[in-house]
Scaffold this motif. Sequence first.
Motif, short mmCIF file in Angstrom:
data_model
loop_
_atom_site.label_atom_id
_atom_site.label_comp_id
_atom_site.label_asym_id
_atom_site.label_seq_id
_atom_site.Cartn_x
_atom_site.Cartn_y
_atom_site.Cartn_z
N GLY A 188 -0.11 7.24 -8.06
CA GLY A 188 -0.87 6.48 -7.78
C GLY A 188 -0.54 5.04 -7.90
N ILE A 197 -1.20 15.29 5.43
CA ILE A 197 -0.29 14.19 5.92
C ILE A 197 0.82 15.36 6.43
N ALA A 203 -2.24 11.23 -3.78
CA ALA A 203 -1.81 9.76 -3.81
C ALA A 203 -2.52 8.90 -4.86
N CYS A 222 4.58 7.64 -0.88
CA CYS A 222 3.59 7.96 0.04
C CYS A 222 3.07 6.51 0.40
N LEU A 275 -4.74 13.86 0.52
CA LEU A 275 -4.63 13.39 1.74
C LEU A 275 -3.82 14.34 2.48
N ALA A 279 3.36 9.70 -5.26
CA ALA A 279 2.35 10.49 -4.80
C ALA A 279 3.17 12.04 -5.29
N THR A 327 -5.96 8.57 -4.97
CA THR A 327 -7.02 8.00 -4.35
C THR A 327 -8.53 9.16 -4.74
N LYS A 341 0.00 5.12 2.39
CA LYS A 341 -1.45 5.28 2.53
C LYS A 341 -1.83 4.55 3.73
N ALA A 342 -2.95 5.13 4.36
CA ALA A 342 -3.38 4.38 5.64
C ALA A 342 -3.73 2.87 5.40
N ASN A 393 0.94 -1.21 -0.11
CA ASN A 393 0.13 -0.03 0.07
C ASN A 393 0.90 1.40 -0.01
N GLN A 449 -3.04 11.43 7.54
CA GLN A 449 -3.67 10.34 6.96
C GLN A 449 -2.77 9.51 5.77
N GLY A 450 -1.48 9.53 6.33
CA GLY A 450 -0.64 8.56 5.79
C GLY A 450 0.75 9.02 6.04
#
Length: 299
Positions: free
Chosen positions: A149, A77, A69, A92, A75, A48, A71, A94-95, A44, A121-122
């Motif tokens: 991504g 961060i 990222a 990056c 985010l 980014a 999504t 991610k969570a 994951n 958030q990451g």
Amino acid sequence: MQFSENWLRSIVDPKMSSDELSHLLTMSGLEVEEVEAVAPPFSNVVVAHVVEVAKHPNADRLNVCQVDAGTGTLLNIVCGAPNVRAGMKAICAKAGALLPPGADGKPFEIKVGKLRGVESQGMMCSSKELGISEESNGLMELPEDAPVGQNIRDYLGLNDLKFTIKLTPNKADCLSVLGVAREVSALTGSPLSLAPTRAVPVSSDEILPVKVSAPDLCGRFAGRVIRGLNARAAIPEWMKRRLERSGQRSVSALVDISNYVMLEVGRPSHVFDLAKIHGSLDVRWGKKGESLKLLNGNT
């Protein structure tokens, strides 16, 4: 002899697993001493784009970043890396990401949480935090064209193995990736896929005199004077990765090209700075009291 499995498979790709390939090489006389993963397991983690950077309201050494990222939403961060800036491409987690184990031996899970009162958030990552480098000066910056991504393991080719083989004196033909590929092709019947090459015509009659004073060391010396080169040209990341996975550090454009050709096709060469050669070259034994400064600074 150390090389990347992905590099080998770009020339010959037999339909067998990495373990089967290792066994095949060993049984053919090319003893595989070690097979090592290029990177430890993690998930994951993506390419980014840092869209915006602002100072953290409660911490002088932290920044609050808006990060794309891939999504669909930015985010938030919190990042403490000294080189983070708006517009850069970086890595990056991610969570929900699982990063390589720390000192306790357990994978490090990235969760949404607050750092000094601001939600993060990451996590923006350095190469050291992912276990793909021993050194780190902050975030690992990626090229501008890195696709946002994309899984970083795919982008950096991290699902790769480093093979170290022990060669006997009669197998000097396998002191290159192409040499090993020929062996694999002969053993499996898999076709070789060679990169196209073209002859470069000589456009200058300039000659640098060379004297071979030690024919017992050098039976033949061949060279060419080439002008108009950019010695500071950027090195492609794919070439850097192949060199590093073969145990060579990236030095400069001309040195890296020389090392790359040696590793791929088994043709050693050396690049000289013509401006630092006075008159001619003399290939000879060293004399008592002489010292030589190497590219790494050692003498």
